[in-house]
Design a protein around this motif. Sequence first.
Motif, short mmCIF file in Angstrom:
data_model
loop_
_atom_site.label_atom_id
_atom_site.label_comp_id
_atom_site.label_asym_id
_atom_site.label_seq_id
_atom_site.Cartn_x
_atom_site.Cartn_y
_atom_site.Cartn_z
N ALA A 178 70.84 -79.91 -42.66
CA ALA A 178 70.68 -78.56 -42.11
C ALA A 178 69.25 -78.08 -42.30
N HIS A 179 68.79 -78.40 -43.02
CA HIS A 179 67.18 -77.92 -43.55
C HIS A 179 66.29 -78.69 -42.61
N GLN A 180 66.81 -79.40 -41.54
CA GLN A 180 65.86 -80.08 -40.64
C GLN A 180 66.55 -79.64 -39.29
N PRO A 181 66.52 -78.34 -39.03
CA PRO A 181 67.20 -77.89 -37.98
C PRO A 181 66.83 -78.15 -36.65
N HIS A 182 65.55 -78.65 -36.68
CA HIS A 182 64.99 -78.61 -35.12
C HIS A 182 64.73 -80.14 -34.89
N LYS A 183 65.40 -81.21 -35.52
CA LYS A 183 65.46 -82.49 -35.06
C LYS A 183 66.92 -82.76 -34.51
N PRO A 184 67.03 -83.53 -33.76
CA PRO A 184 68.33 -84.08 -33.47
C PRO A 184 69.17 -84.57 -34.45
N MET A 185 70.43 -84.09 -34.58
CA MET A 185 71.17 -84.42 -35.77
C MET A 185 71.14 -85.93 -36.43
N ILE A 186 71.26 -86.76 -35.44
CA ILE A 186 71.14 -88.12 -36.04
C ILE A 186 69.78 -88.40 -37.04
N ASP A 187 68.68 -87.97 -36.30
CA ASP A 187 67.52 -88.14 -36.88
C ASP A 187 67.37 -87.37 -38.23
N ALA A 188 68.00 -86.01 -38.24
CA ALA A 188 68.18 -85.38 -39.60
C ALA A 188 68.76 -86.16 -40.59
N ASP B 48 89.78 -81.15 -29.12
CA ASP B 48 89.36 -81.20 -27.56
C ASP B 48 87.97 -80.45 -27.26
N ASN B 49 87.50 -79.47 -28.04
CA ASN B 49 86.21 -78.66 -27.74
C ASN B 49 85.49 -79.36 -28.75
N ASN B 50 85.41 -80.59 -29.10
CA ASN B 50 84.41 -81.10 -30.13
C ASN B 50 84.07 -80.41 -31.43
N ALA B 51 85.24 -79.57 -31.74
CA ALA B 51 85.06 -78.96 -33.23
C ALA B 51 85.79 -79.94 -34.00
N ILE B 52 85.29 -79.70 -35.35
CA ILE B 52 85.97 -80.77 -36.38
C ILE B 52 87.03 -79.72 -37.05
N ARG B 53 88.21 -80.40 -37.18
CA ARG B 53 89.37 -80.05 -37.81
C ARG B 53 89.55 -80.82 -39.07
N THR B 54 90.29 -80.19 -40.01
CA THR B 54 90.74 -80.94 -41.33
C THR B 54 91.94 -80.46 -41.82
N GLN B 55 92.44 -81.73 -42.54
CA GLN B 55 93.78 -81.50 -43.18
C GLN B 55 93.31 -82.14 -44.67
N LEU C 290 79.19 -94.38 -46.55
CA LEU C 290 79.77 -92.99 -45.88
C LEU C 290 80.33 -93.32 -44.69
N VAL C 291 81.20 -92.66 -44.30
CA VAL C 291 82.06 -92.51 -42.94
C VAL C 291 82.01 -91.11 -42.47
N MET C 292 81.41 -90.87 -41.29
CA MET C 292 81.15 -89.56 -40.83
C MET C 292 81.45 -89.26 -39.24
N ILE C 293 81.76 -88.14 -39.27
CA ILE C 293 81.89 -87.81 -37.73
C ILE C 293 80.50 -86.90 -37.50
N LEU C 294 79.72 -87.26 -36.51
CA LEU C 294 78.49 -86.39 -36.25
C LEU C 294 78.29 -86.61 -34.87
N ASP C 295 78.04 -85.44 -34.25
CA ASP C 295 77.85 -85.29 -32.61
C ASP C 295 78.98 -86.02 -32.06
N SER D 20 74.94 -74.36 -34.71
CA SER D 20 74.68 -74.31 -33.22
C SER D 20 74.25 -75.84 -32.78
N ARG D 21 73.83 -76.54 -33.56
CA ARG D 21 73.63 -77.88 -33.19
C ARG D 21 74.84 -78.88 -32.92
N GLY D 22 75.76 -78.51 -33.66
CA GLY D 22 77.18 -79.19 -33.61
C GLY D 22 77.65 -79.28 -35.11
#
Lengths: 457, 457, 457, 457
Positions: D139-149, D41-48, D163-168, D96-98
């Motif tokens: 992570a080494h492109q911290p100043h770009k929007p995540m999708i661009d990075a 609910d907080n947009n955080a990622i959970r795993t099992q 790949l299948v991802m959760i991003l933003d 901090s970006r997501g």
Amino acid sequence: MCGVFGAFTQNGGPVLEDVYLGLYALQHRGQESAGVAWVDDNNAIRTQKGNGLVHLALDQEALAKIDTRCAIGHVRYSTAGGSDPRNIQPLTASNSRGSVAVAHNGNITNAEALKQYLENRGAIFHSLTDTEVLLHLMAHQPHKPMIDAFVDSLRRLKGAYSLVMILDGKLVAARDPWGFRPLVIGQRDRIIYVSSETCALDLVGAKALREVAPGEVVVIDKDEIKSIRIPVQTKCHYQCSFEYVYFARPDSILAGRSVYAVRKALGHCLAKRAPCLSANMVTGMPDSGTIASMGFAEGSTLPYEKAIVRNRYVGRTFINPTQRVRELGVRIKLNPIHDLIKDRKIVVIDDSIVRGTTSQRIIAMIRAGGAKEVHVRISSPPVCFPCYYGIDTPSRVELAAARMNIKELEKIIGADSLEYITVDDLVQAIGLPRNELCTACFTGEYMEGETQDELEL
Amino acid sequence: MCGVFGAFTQNGGPVLEDVYLGLYALQHRGQESAGVAWVDDNNAIRTQKGNGLVHLALDQEALAKIDTRCAIGHVRYSTAGGSDPRNIQPLTASNSRGSVAVAHNGNITNAEALKQYLENRGAIFHSLTDTEVLLHLMAHQPHKPMIDAFVDSLRRLKGAYSLVMILDGKLVAARDPWGFRPLVIGQRDRIIYVSSETCALDLVGAKALREVAPGEVVVIDKDEIKSIRIPVQTKCHYQCSFEYVYFARPDSILAGRSVYAVRKALGHCLAKRAPCLSANMVTGMPDSGTIASMGFAEGSTLPYEKAIVRNRYVGRTFINPTQRVRELGVRIKLNPIHDLIKDRKIVVIDDSIVRGTTSQRIIAMIRAGGAKEVHVRISSPPVCFPCYYGIDTPSRVELAAARMNIKELEKIIGADSLEYITVDDLVQAIGLPRNELCTACFTGEYMEGETQDELEL
Amino acid sequence: MCGVFGAFTQNGGPVLEDVYLGLYALQHRGQESAGVAWVDDNNAIRTQKGNGLVHLALDQEALAKIDTRCAIGHVRYSTAGGSDPRNIQPLTASNSRGSVAVAHNGNITNAEALKQYLENRGAIFHSLTDTEVLLHLMAHQPHKPMIDAFVDSLRRLKGAYSLVMILDGKLVAARDPWGFRPLVIGQRDRIIYVSSETCALDLVGAKALREVAPGEVVVIDKDEIKSIRIPVQTKCHYQCSFEYVYFARPDSILAGRSVYAVRKALGHCLAKRAPCLSANMVTGMPDSGTIASMGFAEGSTLPYEKAIVRNRYVGRTFINPTQRVRELGVRIKLNPIHDLIKDRKIVVIDDSIVRGTTSQRIIAMIRAGGAKEVHVRISSPPVCFPCYYGIDTPSRVELAAARMNIKELEKIIGADSLEYITVDDLVQAIGLPRNELCTACFTGEYMEGETQDELEL
Amino acid sequence: MCGVFGAFTQNGGPVLEDVYLGLYALQHRGQESAGVAWVDDNNAIRTQKGNGLVHLALDQEALAKIDTRCAIGHVRYSTAGGSDPRNIQPLTASNSRGSVAVAHNGNITNAEALKQYLENRGAIFHSLTDTEVLLHLMAHQPHKPMIDAFVDSLRRLKGAYSLVMILDGKLVAARDPWGFRPLVIGQRDRIIYVSSETCALDLVGAKALREVAPGEVVVIDKDEIKSIRIPVQTKCHYQCSFEYVYFARPDSILAGRSVYAVRKALGHCLAKRAPCLSANMVTGMPDSGTIASMGFAEGSTLPYEKAIVRNRYVGRTFINPTQRVRELGVRIKLNPIHDLIKDRKIVVIDDSIVRGTTSQRIIAMIRAGGAKEVHVRISSPPVCFPCYYGIDTPSRVELAAARMNIKELEKIIGADSLEYITVDDLVQAIGLPRNELCTACFTGEYMEGETQDELEL
Ligand SMILES: Nc1ncnc2c1ncn2[C@@H]1O[C@H](COP(=O)(O)OP(=O)(O)O)[C@@H](O)[C@H]1O
Ligand SMILES: Nc1ncnc2c1ncn2[C@@H]1O[C@H](COP(=O)(O)OP(=O)(O)O)[C@@H](O)[C@H]1O
Ligand SMILES: Nc1ncnc2c1ncn2[C@@H]1O[C@H](COP(=O)(O)OP(=O)(O)O)[C@@H](O)[C@H]1O
Ligand SMILES: Nc1ncnc2c1ncn2[C@@H]1O[C@H](COP(=O)(O)OP(=O)(O)O)[C@@H](O)[C@H]1O
Ligand code: SF4
Ligand code: SF4
Ligand code: SF4
Ligand code: SF4
Ligand SMILES: [Mg+2]
Ligand SMILES: [Mg+2]
Ligand SMILES: [Mg+2]
Ligand SMILES: [Mg+2]
């Protein structure tokens, strides 16, 4: 040594969780396994059991949700039968007449003979416990009402039993005619409890009503608390004196005597019987020697210090006896406070010496810590005989005090002096008449009538 | 609060099992999780970790069989990060330069700022621990030798850290320049140990050599024990005074002072500062108040009794806080001995009052047990400020002594009287100069230089 | 349906691991639980048991290390008694005469009456299995040699039992006088095996010697293989015809007939009895319809395709029947190949229809995949009666073919046509005389003499 | 080989349970471990995550109760990194970006070089997977929007990734520019799915929309499905031809071709290329040779029989390779039906020969079963080269067909004859242009541009 607990409510309430908590308070009486049994809505008996401490063996959360009017529980001391799940109590049996569950503290001395007899009549034993004999005795009287079959079965048992049972959906408690092991009834509102010790009644917020008397069967149902006599004659009682010395929790009351007060008195006794004027300080072997050592300090003029620290986690945690652990020995469990023992003459109080190996190692460790003298005082008489009434004492050949006299033992454990109290001291400290107490492990005076009677079912 | 332990051998020996046993002796410093790390034959770092007590989290038997020359371990106190396995220490990292494992006791106060800075440079954090900051600071100095990167990273840390590490296959210990948390070096034959407390050295049969000094890095390899200074200037030290009052085991020696002796002295102090002449008896809240209460009894004319029995299994067992358990409250854990308290005026000593709820419930229980008066004496000054150095004290609004004055608190907890010692008493009982001790949770005088410096890697 | 396996060696060898592997080959006969029992050095019986598939329930590695000359095992089909560990076979009992372990495939039809009788004589039942009756019958003849007590007990049993036992340290196999369930003896070097099916003999590299005959007890010890008759007269045999149709593995040989060959023949029969000339293609319901569908294709002119894919992991994995899973239904298990069924007229062969719900859902799925017509052919007669001989068929009211005629059923499952073979077809495809076969679930002709005789032990 | 699955819903629904079920349908692509990740609910990622099959690794019941709009999952094939829990995917990272979670099928061929580069910039790797490189590149492109990075990071990767991802909080799918591994988009109402194979879409009741194109990134959020190109030029595609031959499930459609149909066509090809006129019968190695053998039978005049039975539980159960199990060898897994092979000349079809040892053992077993001749036909060209794109093929020296010619191999495996199809046959049976397919393991023609470029972040 084991612990039993039971609860019956007339109008609902968390009796199964209370049984869980009662066992938790009785945990010191047995750490090998734990189990509970209760009555479900169809009057069938359900159980939950497991190895290890109560909180590992049982699922508190699940039990707390179960609604039942009658439940019992058991904590089992480590014994030969070991970790086989079939030996975990409560044991249960059911047939067309109904269901029964039983939790037993004590040891039935004629179990082997009864088992033989029952097997010859077709019984199949499923556990290695002496307790199962009772279930078969009852099953072999199929045409009697269950409670009659039960009392008739008790009549055939020798030895020690404090039982808590579910029978016909009722809570039944029974104590052998000799009264070896404690058993007490308590009450909180409309819930009746039965427990090995009062400390468990305290935990669940119940008041102790009275003890189950030696030779009494108590039947608790929704209408009343009924009392039945087991038809066995005894000349005297054999309440275990060692419960006061060692087994019971210091905050319990047995036969009206505070265990704490008895232990203090034993320390006073010891200070009078075997003072140690040259010493600088008294300490107790934790935890069993603590209270007697405080009594000794009071009874002598010596200061009391908690000079030996016991690792809090010992006894609840299993440390594998690897090579290294054997090498470290008693250090795993105990650590003397160096500042306190350095260059001092010390009196160490313990409740008893069984094999003597632990004492030997602790004395060595205290000396290695710099103590000038180590005097040992024991707050009970020498243990020279095995117990057949529910305690796993080793056979005579392994009992240090049975194999040598006190002077020899003193030398072997490496003490500068070693002294005990007498049986009379013990009886007096407890404050019960001598013929109400068992002192067999000190005196060899076992209960009479040990021979097997010819009984036909 | 956490505990750390490490061992390095120059010529073989059971160092990994000793780390296991060392953690077992430090179990009181953390029960949430435990972990060990060691060097394998290829100089790679291996770990074993788990939740719960040492004997549940780790597999002693397996560890005892592993041959390694260097190993470390950690017991973790319950914290917010909770049971997530990624937070269990030792943390590890490896790259082409080598491998590192770290076990940390304390709290880095500028961790958040450093984390921000590092993430902006591309770091991915995998745990929620402040400790991981150190690993990234080191990784972000990839062209320096690892030990230089390490010392340079420490320079950037504020707050409390007593570290035991594997680095380049060596055992490395480090203590922050303020010296908040204890850290001591010991030796047994050719094995060098590092431990949070001396009690763990005692268990493995090692002698304490000396403490790791505040601001010191100690590097132990097969040739020598080398010492490096962390290039940070401090005006004074901040050794935690609460370790003496509460955290440390009574059989440990911190900064040359016996914890037992300090607690006794605190009790004497309290008897002088706040006597209770009308009382009949002194007792201690088990276990934390026990020794101070013995000191109080000695310092006053009152007899000492162990009047409150603590269930031995509490603290190692998880009891679910069901409705019924909440209702029973403190009974689950403690039971007063009725005989002793009935109609008596009692002084109860404890080490501290944090939220006050437990005190309130115990006092009520003692009164319910029949005590005529209950006087409370605390063997430390009022805790009015949170600790930022590794203890999970609640925020100010939850600290009872921060929210009200002592008279109000006395009323709330239901004591007939409530008294504390002063900070001066505390410092004096410990016996170290005031400017060597942290007393911030009593006084609010936190270490200086709390602000974040602008450091570029 | 269950599977049993036993092994006895005269000169050592991995018999316990072979029992493990034998059970693995018989896994299709029961997935609910598995257990093994063996004789230890002291002639005592040891067991290992667990829930779930063989590899989860048992510890192969541990078993492989155990040296024994005689071992048996059991895989249990899901039944009402459910996951209670007390119901997991082999069941064991021991007394002064010796020990016995028993693994049972089948169902004793007079178990309830015998249980009543035995309880009235004092027996305590510990499991909910019909098998336990046998142990008590034996125990209640304590003065006979065990093997005599055993044979005398079998005499009192009605119904189906193929038993593998350890008795007096010997391997004993027994098959009821009607021969319901298969049981075969095999040999590899000096190891004798007993197994439910020959496929398990193949796996352990043994040759099938012969079947245990209906009404035969076979006693295997180090000297000989001895045969005893159960003293019960029967007019004919009742070997389960459904074993060929469904239960047994296609690579097994029962009563000299290859299961694969019988299934092929059933398919040929069906093609003759109920051809489907308009169809484009034949497919089988995996896995039970596969071989018959290949036979059908051969017997007709239609091409055979594996048009329905069964998820390989189904049946070994437990998928919770959540809302979503119920919604997806049969998709979880089966997936038609769209290319193959699109716009085609399809014949789908299955071994039987029980409740009809699965058929209904699959037909709907095939239609949804674009099939123009779906014709269903069943390679056995309609199942109209419950089985009392070890198969958990539902009661008559739930059996689709008992509740309606074939036309109605065709409509309910949504088939364009539905046809079966006849009982004569079935008997002929199997190739055994009709009076050697049970066909009760198709015909209602149960074995005679179902009533309970008055037997006194 | 691994499997990936993802789901995003715009208006609620059981997406996390569907991911569980999707993985269950993809289980054949990886049995070593399984994991899921989802957005809370907080947009955080959970795993099992867990080891073993999906139903053991994950808790279906718990997942079914979790409400999330976006979830992904992964099943992992057994690989070197082994059972270390840190290697179980989805991998996650957050700052901090997501937050990001990634599930990867394929193998990044320049991962080692990138890892080196990143470690030199301070990255700490926590797993042994090539996949983690992607997280650090981002992570080494911290100043770009995540999708661009993300897209910029993909640009630097060589080799195979689906790949299948959760991003933003969005569901993102990406497929390498060469298109090695399959990846397909499906839809059910308002839920969008991404899956390795269509069979998993079938299971959750979704329709296949289209494939993710080689070099495409697909971003799915609540408003739209957006497509981005990875800025890498390629001359041709390299879709894995072996997916058709072996990996994919027969009920899947890859690049518009039915796997079942391709396998049938491979069998027809083989019958033409390498007939076996003298034989009496064709059978397939279960399961991989089944469909091709049916094609072979159709293409020749020989009857098809399911003559080899594969134990259903093999491959899902772990049998320890004890001495006895090695001795029994392939019997543990396969059993020929004796009736069918006795005195017959048999053609056995398999999909491929890797090391040749299994073929050797099966041929021996079939001969031991009485077959007169055993002819082997393989439905793909000889495997002579390792795969670097996500399949764990052994190195060249272990590949039978790389070490010897076909005649030698025929002799070694003990076949009467051994024949393969050609690469052209394979390409033709698949029906895609040759320059769209990878055939490197047959031809050694790996994708170009394998060298590491100098890229600065
Ligand atoms: N909660 C408790 N508080 C104090 N003493 C206890 C408690 N529970 C049990 N005891 C006492 O502990 C003693 C046994 O502990 P200890 O001497 O340490 O173990 P042992 O001698 O069996 O190794 C017994 O005398 C028992 O009365
Ligand atoms: N083995 C030990 N013996 C005596 N005291 C111990 C031991 N281990 C820890 N302690 C002390 O126990 C105290 C904490 O226990 P306690 O007061 O019962 O728990 P809490 O107050 O955290 O509920 C600390 O003061 C610590 O020094
Ligand atoms: N290893 C095997 N290979 C082929 N068939 C098998 C195997 N093991 C069991 N069987 C057959 O599988 C059929 C049962 O499987 P299936 O029809 O898929 O399950 P169900 O109908 O019980 O859901 C039986 O006919 C049995 O003979
Ligand atoms: N549910 C299924 N039904 C039929 N075939 C399947 C299924 N799942 C996977 N497969 C196929 O099984 C083959 C692999 O199984 P198999 O040959 O028995 O194992 P291996 O060769 O890896 O030992 C692959 O060709 C794959 O396409
Ligand atoms: S013999 Fe000793 S321990 Fe046993 S019951 Fe008698 S007094 Fe108690
Ligand atoms: S604030 Fe208190 S608890 Fe924290 S380090 Fe300072 S003295 Fe210790
Ligand atoms: S009733 Fe049917 S299933 Fe049961 S034994 Fe007879 S033929 Fe077999
Ligand atoms: S090398 Fe072979 S297995 Fe690997 S991707 Fe290419 S065709 Fe597929
Ligand atoms: Mg003791
Ligand atoms: Mg405390
Ligand atoms: Mg079926
Ligand atoms: Mg294969």
